[in-house]
Design an enzyme around this catalytic site. Structure first.
Site, PDB file in Angstrom:
ATOM      1  N   THR A   3       0.846  -1.186   0.000  1.00 31.45           N
ATOM      2  CA  THR A   3       0.000   0.000   0.000  1.00 31.45           C
ATOM      3  C   THR A   3       0.886   1.242   0.000  1.00 31.45           C
ATOM      4  O   THR A   3       2.077   1.165   0.243  1.00 31.45           O
ATOM      5  CB  THR A   3      -0.951  -0.032   1.227  1.00 31.45           C
ATOM      6  OG1 THR A   3      -1.619  -1.266   1.252  1.00 31.45           O
ATOM      7  CG2 THR A   3      -1.923   1.102   1.254  1.00 31.45           C
ATOM      8  N   THR A  37      -3.737   1.139  -3.079  1.00 34.19           N
ATOM      9  CA  THR A  37      -2.950  -0.083  -2.971  1.00 34.19           C
ATOM     10  C   THR A  37      -3.275  -1.067  -4.089  1.00 34.19           C
ATOM     11  O   THR A  37      -4.340  -0.981  -4.715  1.00 34.19           O
ATOM     12  CB  THR A  37      -3.249  -0.756  -1.607  1.00 34.19           C
ATOM     13  OG1 THR A  37      -2.353  -1.846  -1.403  1.00 34.19           O
ATOM     14  CG2 THR A  37      -4.663  -1.287  -1.522  1.00 34.19           C
ATOM     15  N   ASN A  86      -2.625  -4.145  -2.807  1.00 35.00           N
ATOM     16  CA  ASN A  86      -2.550  -5.103  -1.687  1.00 35.00           C
ATOM     17  C   ASN A  86      -1.119  -5.557  -1.470  1.00 35.00           C
ATOM     18  O   ASN A  86      -0.318  -4.810  -0.939  1.00 35.00           O
ATOM     19  CB  ASN A  86      -3.510  -6.282  -1.869  1.00 35.00           C
ATOM     20  CG  ASN A  86      -3.719  -7.022  -0.544  1.00 35.00           C
ATOM     21  OD1 ASN A  86      -3.581  -6.427   0.523  1.00 35.00           O
ATOM     22  ND2 ASN A  86      -4.032  -8.295  -0.586  1.00 35.00           N
ATOM     23  N   ASP A 132      -8.382  -9.608   0.643  1.00 35.52           N
ATOM     24  CA  ASP A 132      -8.918  -8.858   1.783  1.00 35.52           C
ATOM     25  C   ASP A 132     -10.356  -9.264   2.114  1.00 35.52           C
ATOM     26  O   ASP A 132     -10.922  -8.802   3.102  1.00 35.52           O
ATOM     27  CB  ASP A 132      -8.827  -7.345   1.543  1.00 35.52           C
ATOM     28  CG  ASP A 132      -7.444  -6.809   1.887  1.00 35.52           C
ATOM     29  OD1 ASP A 132      -6.661  -7.558   2.508  1.00 35.52           O
ATOM     30  OD2 ASP A 132      -7.136  -5.661   1.541  1.00 35.52           O
ATOM     31  N   SER A 171     -11.071  -3.253   4.187  1.00 38.61           N
ATOM     32  CA  SER A 171      -9.720  -2.689   4.137  1.00 38.61           C
ATOM     33  C   SER A 171      -9.305  -2.198   5.518  1.00 38.61           C
ATOM     34  O   SER A 171     -10.129  -2.080   6.431  1.00 38.61           O
ATOM     35  CB  SER A 171      -9.720  -1.520   3.150  1.00 38.61           C
ATOM     36  OG  SER A 171      -8.515  -0.806   3.224  1.00 38.61           O
ATOM     37  N   SER A 172      -8.014  -1.908   5.646  1.00 39.77           N
ATOM     38  CA  SER A 172      -7.506  -1.270   6.875  1.00 39.77           C
ATOM     39  C   SER A 172      -6.988   0.137   6.596  1.00 39.77           C
ATOM     40  O   SER A 172      -6.416   0.771   7.489  1.00 39.77           O
ATOM     41  CB  SER A 172      -6.357  -2.096   7.462  1.00 39.77           C
ATOM     42  OG  SER A 172      -6.818  -3.330   7.909  1.00 39.77           O
ATOM     43  N   GLY A 218      -1.011  -2.878   5.535  1.00 45.80           N
ATOM     44  CA  GLY A 218      -2.109  -3.772   5.917  1.00 45.80           C
ATOM     45  C   GLY A 218      -2.724  -3.322   7.242  1.00 45.80           C
ATOM     46  O   GLY A 218      -2.842  -2.117   7.509  1.00 45.80           O
TER      47      GLY A 218
HETATM   48  N1  GLY Z   1      -4.948  -4.248   1.157  1.00 40.38           N
HETATM   49  C1  GLY Z   1      -4.703  -3.658   2.429  1.00 40.38           C
HETATM   50  C2  GLY Z   1      -5.872  -2.913   2.941  1.00 40.38           C
HETATM   51  O1  GLY Z   1      -6.758  -2.588   2.178  1.00 40.38           O
HETATM   52  O2  GLY Z   1      -5.942  -2.671   4.108  1.00 40.38           O
END
Ligand code: GLY
Length: 573
Positions: free
Chosen positions: A382, A400, A402, A424, A453-454, A476
């Site tokens: 990301t 991102t 990912n 995810d 997502s984070s 992440g």
């Molecule tokens: N792919 C990492 C996120 O969306 O948190």
């Protein structure tokens, strides 16, 4: 004698300036200063492009789009047009907007798409992390298009925003040691996909530091997008090439999926921490909710009195994180497909109940931590960048593909690296993903749905309502911990933005029940105390995410900061 007195006086003066007259500081370089505007991103060329757009009269949104497109060229491990993300905008008039351009699952995807007949996760090609089936329908171009049309300045043409990235792709740029070695580090999977092998591995001959790295196919794709607009990606030649490559390789994304992609303009999530308003990302990112939940739990404690990164403080972070991440697993997902009790989860009374039972000397095992009783209601991946323009518009953008280099597939003929965002989703609800995260039924795979997502692009206000700082991170689920600790470092420990970003941090995500920590970041004494409370530390310490941010000081000076854990540059004027 007189000479000695003078010397002594000079010593006293120097001593008082060095040790008394200045505030006590965490070790970090000074942030980069700009009187009018600032871009902080993970590549200097991209930051310069953003600053140039603003010099020509563009606003922070125009600049953010140009930075995002440039990062797709110069930061291919995460910068992208084949992925998705979230753009948080706050204008000087106080209005804020949250653009959701998260990828969508192709229509043909369903709950058990990544599970074989024995109920095991499919690994490698065909799975949720590598290869053609790992990709969601990319949202970046649709998100940038929406941002440009609704929130751009109107003073800069689309073609002029796309042009710097196109030129970088066609003319090339000099490869850094970091990128040259990173590409080789990812050769195992990149080599399996012909266009990735040719473009990123030089057909097995590899690139080295100092080589001029050109991406002609990506340059041609950007030229089509420059000429025909972002829709070209979804309905034009680029879309046809992506769909054809998918079809030829058992992938799921069709022309119809591309045509149906929509970016969404969502209401930002708002909360407070010790009287400061916090504007952040709502679902389908869990980032805003989880961060606000943790901050709400911490608000009942005198974190400052505990001392920065003391065992007391880190124990409290861990316990609050454990509870919030347990809720993440159960309750969070795409709000268009599942009921997400956002209001309840970010409610201060709920946080107080959730942290009840906290023991300042004892870890509360994750095996005993269930998601809260709610009533009524993602490494090293990301990339985040932040832009502030002369008028005071702020853009906090995280996007991102990912994993680094996403699915490792470059869609044939396009130069576009595709994401592996399908990972995810809860590929097997209740079982861990790439980041060891457990997720629930709400986040199961469904056609047209966005994976949880984070990403946590965030803007924090001063108590007088003026904007104070914006921050976000890559990494992440660790993104959430990095942004949360940066907010605390500024608000509770009065650090400047660079100090707050650079300070060592930890991460705990409920399961696995262990603390991720940074080598040399926490003293052995502190770890020993926490171990005596029952905490386990991960055996392999490593960086916890990396952040970028901009603070606006009381005189309006823009202060840019890049995490010392990563590359990048803040460029201001
Ligand atoms: N792919 C990492 C996120 O969306 O948190």
């Amino acid at each position: 004698m007189m000479h000695r007195i003078k010397l002594f006086a000079a010593f006293l003066l120097t001593f008082s300036v060095l040790f008394v007259g200045l505030p006590v500081r965490a070790a970090a370089p000074d942030p980069v200063r700009g009187r009018s505007a600032m871009v902080a991103s993970q590549h200097e060329l991209a930051s310069r492009i953003g600053a140039d757009i603003m010099r020509k009269g563009g606003n922070a949104v125009d600049a953010a789009i140009a930075v995002g497109l440039a990062l797709a060229v110069v930061y291919p491990e995460a910068g992208n047009i084949g992925g998705g993300g979230f753009m948080l905008i706050r204008r000087a008039d106080g209005k804020a907007f949250a653009i959701d351009y998260r990828e969508m699952a192709p229509k043909a995807a369903g709950r058990d798409i990544f599970v074989n007949k024995d109920g095991e996760l499919i690994r490698g090609e065909g799975g949720s992390q590598i290869g053609y089936r790992a990709s969601g329908v990319p949202g970046t171009m649709a998100g940038f298009d929406l941002a440009f049309k609704k929130y751009g300045s109107g003073k800069i043409k689309w073609a002029d925003i796309v042009d710097p990235a196109r030129r970088l792709a066609v003319n090339g740029y000099v490869l850094s040691h970091r990128l040259a070695s990173l590409l080789i580090g990812y050769k195992e999977h990149l080599a399996k996909y012909p266009d990735s092998n040719r473009i990123f591995l030089n057909n097995g001959k590899y690139f080295k530091e100092g080589d001029l790295f050109k991406q002609p196919e990506l340059g041609a794709t950007l030229a089509r997008i420059q000429k025909l607009g972002a829709k070209e990606f979804y309905t034009g030649e680029t879309a046809r090439m992506i769909a054809a490559d998918m079809k030829a390789n058992n992938g799921l994304i069709t022309l119809e999926d591309l045509k149906n992609y929509v970016a969404k303009d969502r209401e930002p999530l708002r909360g407070t921490y010790r009287g400061h308003e916090i504007i952040t990302m709502p679902p389908p990112s869990s980032g805003g909710i989880v961060m606000l939940q943790i901050l709400n739990m911490l608000e009942g404690f005198d974190v400052k009195a505990m001392g920065h990164n003391s065992s007391a403080e880190l124990h409290l972070y861990t316990e609050a994180s454990r509870r919030a991440f347990a809720d993440r697993a159960e309750y969070m997902a795409d709000p268009d497909f599942a009921d997400v009790p956002t209001a309840m989860l970010t409610n201060k009374a709920y946080a107080t109940r959730r942290i009840t039972g906290f023991d300042p000397k004892k870890a509360f095992a994750s095996s005993n931590t269930r998601p809260g009783n709610v009533t009524g209601g993602e490494g090293t991946e990301t990339t985040h960048y932040t832009v502030v323009d002369p008028a005071g518009t702020i853009v906090s953008n995280t996007y991102t593909i990912n994993d680094l280099y996403g699915s490792r597939v470059t869609a044939k003929g396009t130069g576009v690296l595709l994401n592996d965002e399908m990972d995810d989703f809860a590929a097997r609800p209740g079982k861990p993903n790439l980041f060891g995260l457990i997720q629930g039924e709400r986040n199961k795979v469904e056609g047209g749905k966005r994976p949880l997502s984070s990403m946590t692009p965030t803007i924090v206000m001063r108590k007088d309502g003026k904007p104070w700082f914006a921050v976000g991170a890559r990494g992440g689920p660790r993104i959430i911990s990095a942004v949360m600790q940066t907010v605390i470092n500024v608000i509770d420990f009065e650090m400047n933005i660079q100090q707050a970003i650079d300070a060592p941090r930890i991460h705990h995500q409920w399961l696995p029940d262990e603390i991720y920590w940074e080598q040399f970041g926490i003293s052995a004494d502190t770890r020993n105390i926490m171990t005596s409370y029952g905490h386990a530390f991960n055996e392999r310490p490593g960086n916890i995410a990396s952040a970028t941010g901009i603070m606006i000081d009381k005189e309006g000076v823009r202060l840019g900061a890049i995490d010392s854990r990563s590359d990048g540059a803040a460029v201001g004027y």
